[in-house]
Write a protein that holds these residues in place. Sequence first.
Motif, PDB file in Angstrom:
ATOM      1  N   LEU A   1       0.830  -1.191   0.000  1.00 60.48           N
ATOM      2  CA  LEU A   1       0.000   0.000   0.000  1.00 60.48           C
ATOM      3  C   LEU A   1       0.868   1.245   0.000  1.00 60.48           C
ATOM      4  O   LEU A   1       2.000   1.243   0.502  1.00 60.48           O
ATOM      5  CB  LEU A   1      -0.902   0.020   1.236  1.00 60.48           C
ATOM      6  CG  LEU A   1      -2.022  -1.014   1.280  1.00 60.48           C
ATOM      7  CD1 LEU A   1      -2.693  -0.985   2.646  1.00 60.48           C
ATOM      8  CD2 LEU A   1      -3.021  -0.754   0.181  1.00 60.48           C
TER       9      LEU A   1
ATOM     10  N   LEU B   1      -5.042   8.497   3.363  1.00 60.42           N
ATOM     11  CA  LEU B   1      -5.957   7.483   3.898  1.00 60.42           C
ATOM     12  C   LEU B   1      -7.381   8.024   3.965  1.00 60.42           C
ATOM     13  O   LEU B   1      -8.348   7.329   3.633  1.00 60.42           O
ATOM     14  CB  LEU B   1      -5.492   7.054   5.294  1.00 60.42           C
ATOM     15  CG  LEU B   1      -4.214   6.209   5.365  1.00 60.42           C
ATOM     16  CD1 LEU B   1      -3.845   5.943   6.820  1.00 60.42           C
ATOM     17  CD2 LEU B   1      -4.369   4.901   4.610  1.00 60.42           C
TER      18      LEU B   1
ATOM     19  N   THR C   1     -10.719   6.708   1.810  1.00 65.75           N
ATOM     20  CA  THR C   1     -11.999   6.374   2.427  1.00 65.75           C
ATOM     21  C   THR C   1     -13.141   7.122   1.748  1.00 65.75           C
ATOM     22  O   THR C   1     -14.225   6.572   1.534  1.00 65.75           O
ATOM     23  CB  THR C   1     -11.973   6.708   3.925  1.00 65.75           C
ATOM     24  OG1 THR C   1     -10.796   6.154   4.523  1.00 65.75           O
ATOM     25  CG2 THR C   1     -13.194   6.134   4.624  1.00 65.75           C
TER      26      THR C   1
ATOM     27  N   SER D   1      -1.592   0.677   8.620  1.00 68.24           N
ATOM     28  CA  SER D   1      -2.262   0.353   7.355  1.00 68.24           C
ATOM     29  C   SER D   1      -3.185  -0.853   7.523  1.00 68.24           C
ATOM     30  O   SER D   1      -4.321  -0.862   7.038  1.00 68.24           O
ATOM     31  CB  SER D   1      -1.228   0.069   6.257  1.00 68.24           C
ATOM     32  OG  SER D   1      -0.445   1.212   5.987  1.00 68.24           O
ATOM     33  N   VAL D   2      -2.692  -1.863   8.227  1.00 67.95           N
ATOM     34  CA  VAL D   2      -3.530  -3.040   8.504  1.00 67.95           C
ATOM     35  C   VAL D   2      -4.726  -2.652   9.362  1.00 67.95           C
ATOM     36  O   VAL D   2      -5.854  -3.094   9.132  1.00 67.95           O
ATOM     37  CB  VAL D   2      -2.691  -4.137   9.193  1.00 67.95           C
ATOM     38  CG1 VAL D   2      -3.586  -5.287   9.650  1.00 67.95           C
ATOM     39  CG2 VAL D   2      -1.602  -4.657   8.255  1.00 67.95           C
TER      40      VAL D   2
ATOM     41  N   TRP E   1      -6.209   0.247   9.484  1.00 63.46           N
ATOM     42  CA  TRP E   1      -7.170   0.986   8.659  1.00 63.46           C
ATOM     43  C   TRP E   1      -7.997   0.026   7.796  1.00 63.46           C
ATOM     44  O   TRP E   1      -9.219   0.170   7.698  1.00 63.46           O
ATOM     45  CB  TRP E   1      -6.421   1.979   7.782  1.00 63.46           C
ATOM     46  CG  TRP E   1      -7.304   2.716   6.821  1.00 63.46           C
ATOM     47  CD1 TRP E   1      -8.140   3.761   7.095  1.00 63.46           C
ATOM     48  CD2 TRP E   1      -7.450   2.450   5.422  1.00 63.46           C
ATOM     49  NE1 TRP E   1      -8.795   4.180   5.957  1.00 63.46           N
ATOM     50  CE2 TRP E   1      -8.399   3.386   4.907  1.00 63.46           C
ATOM     51  CE3 TRP E   1      -6.878   1.535   4.537  1.00 63.46           C
ATOM     52  CZ2 TRP E   1      -8.775   3.413   3.571  1.00 63.46           C
ATOM     53  CZ3 TRP E   1      -7.254   1.558   3.203  1.00 63.46           C
ATOM     54  CH2 TRP E   1      -8.189   2.484   2.730  1.00 63.46           C
ATOM     55  N   ILE E   2      -7.337  -0.969   7.192  1.00 65.64           N
ATOM     56  CA  ILE E   2      -8.051  -1.937   6.341  1.00 65.64           C
ATOM     57  C   ILE E   2      -9.084  -2.716   7.161  1.00 65.64           C
ATOM     58  O   ILE E   2     -10.229  -2.895   6.738  1.00 65.64           O
ATOM     59  CB  ILE E   2      -7.049  -2.906   5.676  1.00 65.64           C
ATOM     60  CG1 ILE E   2      -6.176  -2.146   4.672  1.00 65.64           C
ATOM     61  CG2 ILE E   2      -7.784  -4.038   4.973  1.00 65.64           C
ATOM     62  CD1 ILE E   2      -5.051  -2.969   4.093  1.00 65.64           C
TER      63      ILE E   2
ATOM     64  N   VAL F   1     -12.059  -0.600   8.040  1.00 69.55           N
ATOM     65  CA  VAL F   1     -12.914  -0.319   6.882  1.00 69.55           C
ATOM     66  C   VAL F   1     -13.823  -1.508   6.587  1.00 69.55           C
ATOM     67  O   VAL F   1     -14.971  -1.338   6.164  1.00 69.55           O
ATOM     68  CB  VAL F   1     -12.049   0.035   5.650  1.00 69.55           C
ATOM     69  CG1 VAL F   1     -12.861  -0.046   4.363  1.00 69.55           C
ATOM     70  CG2 VAL F   1     -11.468   1.441   5.796  1.00 69.55           C
ATOM     71  N   VAL F   2     -13.338  -2.724   6.840  1.00 69.30           N
ATOM     72  CA  VAL F   2     -14.086  -3.940   6.515  1.00 69.30           C
ATOM     73  C   VAL F   2     -15.065  -4.329   7.628  1.00 69.30           C
ATOM     74  O   VAL F   2     -16.218  -4.684   7.356  1.00 69.30           O
ATOM     75  CB  VAL F   2     -13.112  -5.107   6.235  1.00 69.30           C
ATOM     76  CG1 VAL F   2     -13.895  -6.413   6.056  1.00 69.30           C
ATOM     77  CG2 VAL F   2     -12.270  -4.806   5.010  1.00 69.30           C
TER      78      VAL F   2
END
Length: 386
Positions: A7, A31, A35, A111-112, A114-115, A118-119
């Motif tokens: 990323l 980021l 989004t 980063s992980v 944030w992912i 989001v999920v």
Amino acid sequence: MCKGGCLLATCICHSCVGPNRMVARYIYGILFLFTNILAWMVRDYSHKALSSFSNLSDCGGEANCIGSEGVLRLSLGCFVFFFTMYLTTVGTSRKDDPRDAWHAGWWPIKSVMWIVLVVVPFLIPSAFIQIYGEVARFGAGIFLIIQLLSIVNFVYYWNEDWLSEKNERRCRLPMVGVSATAYVLSLVGIVLMYVWFAPRATCGLNIFFITWTLILIIVMTAISLHSKVNAGLLTSSLMALYLVFLCWSAIMSEPLSATCNTRPRQTGRGDWLTVISFLIAFSAIIFATFTTGLDSASFSFSKDEGNVTDDKVPYSYGFFHFVFAMGSMYFAMLFVGWNLHQTMHRWSIDVGWSSTWVKIVNEWLAAGLYIWTMIGPFIFKGRDFT
């Protein structure tokens, strides 16, 4: 070196460039941008994919409900990310604080995180998301107030900088020029709004909006020119232009059913005007959130805010993340028109009567706040308003 395929946020990480505090704020901005793009795609183009989620079954496959819920779920994940960053960095003042490294580094972990955030909201029941949507209205309001305070502070800063001893002589003519230009543009805006948005006597609401804006501008200017206030024309002219912009934007947010607005508006057909309007509004969300997040000086009660030494952090990390957290709620309200059950056209942002009234109230608050900064010191003479 960073491996290919990682990323963007992960690439600019501690192992690549070290903990760079100034670069970090741009990564957070990216980021936030990602989004927003995901929210737009989910709202306009992901109805079939989202209908497969059992948590969205209560929508009955209705595109309006599915799109709005998708935006709220992404907003929730973004909010939790930045609010977590706020809780873990608030109060950081020195570079040797471990939280400084957490803010400016550790990008693979963040980063992980944030992912995941989001999920995960897509697995949450719809009832909770609706509750979050109601809370998001409040958070978006906080963001607008923060932005408003930042704008008023910027106007005063501009005025004081040009009136300082080192700039007063060479900035005298530019100050007159900027003030005159702002007033002329404000007057032109008022006239055009009467012509375009109030073509008939039956357009009472728009006539009220425009006339009240004109009255507020006259009152602000009169107070700023009073001998005891002497706030100058630069601040009042810039605030006048800002009020006209808010009034214009509010009327342009009226739904297509409002026939008094004779100007082309967002229709959802993907024509060039709609796309350009969408991109401008989209960019404004990112710019407003980013710039406001850096303006912690407007909300500091400390007198030595500007005395930055080598061992102090360059900006307030906690305030920065708090503004982004509130901005996460704000972008959700713009994408759903401040109405959790409103049908939004494709390529549209901030349209509907709810959006119109939010902007109008924001305009009135802006005028009230500016007037208060001028008359407050005379009402409470024992208070320090500097």
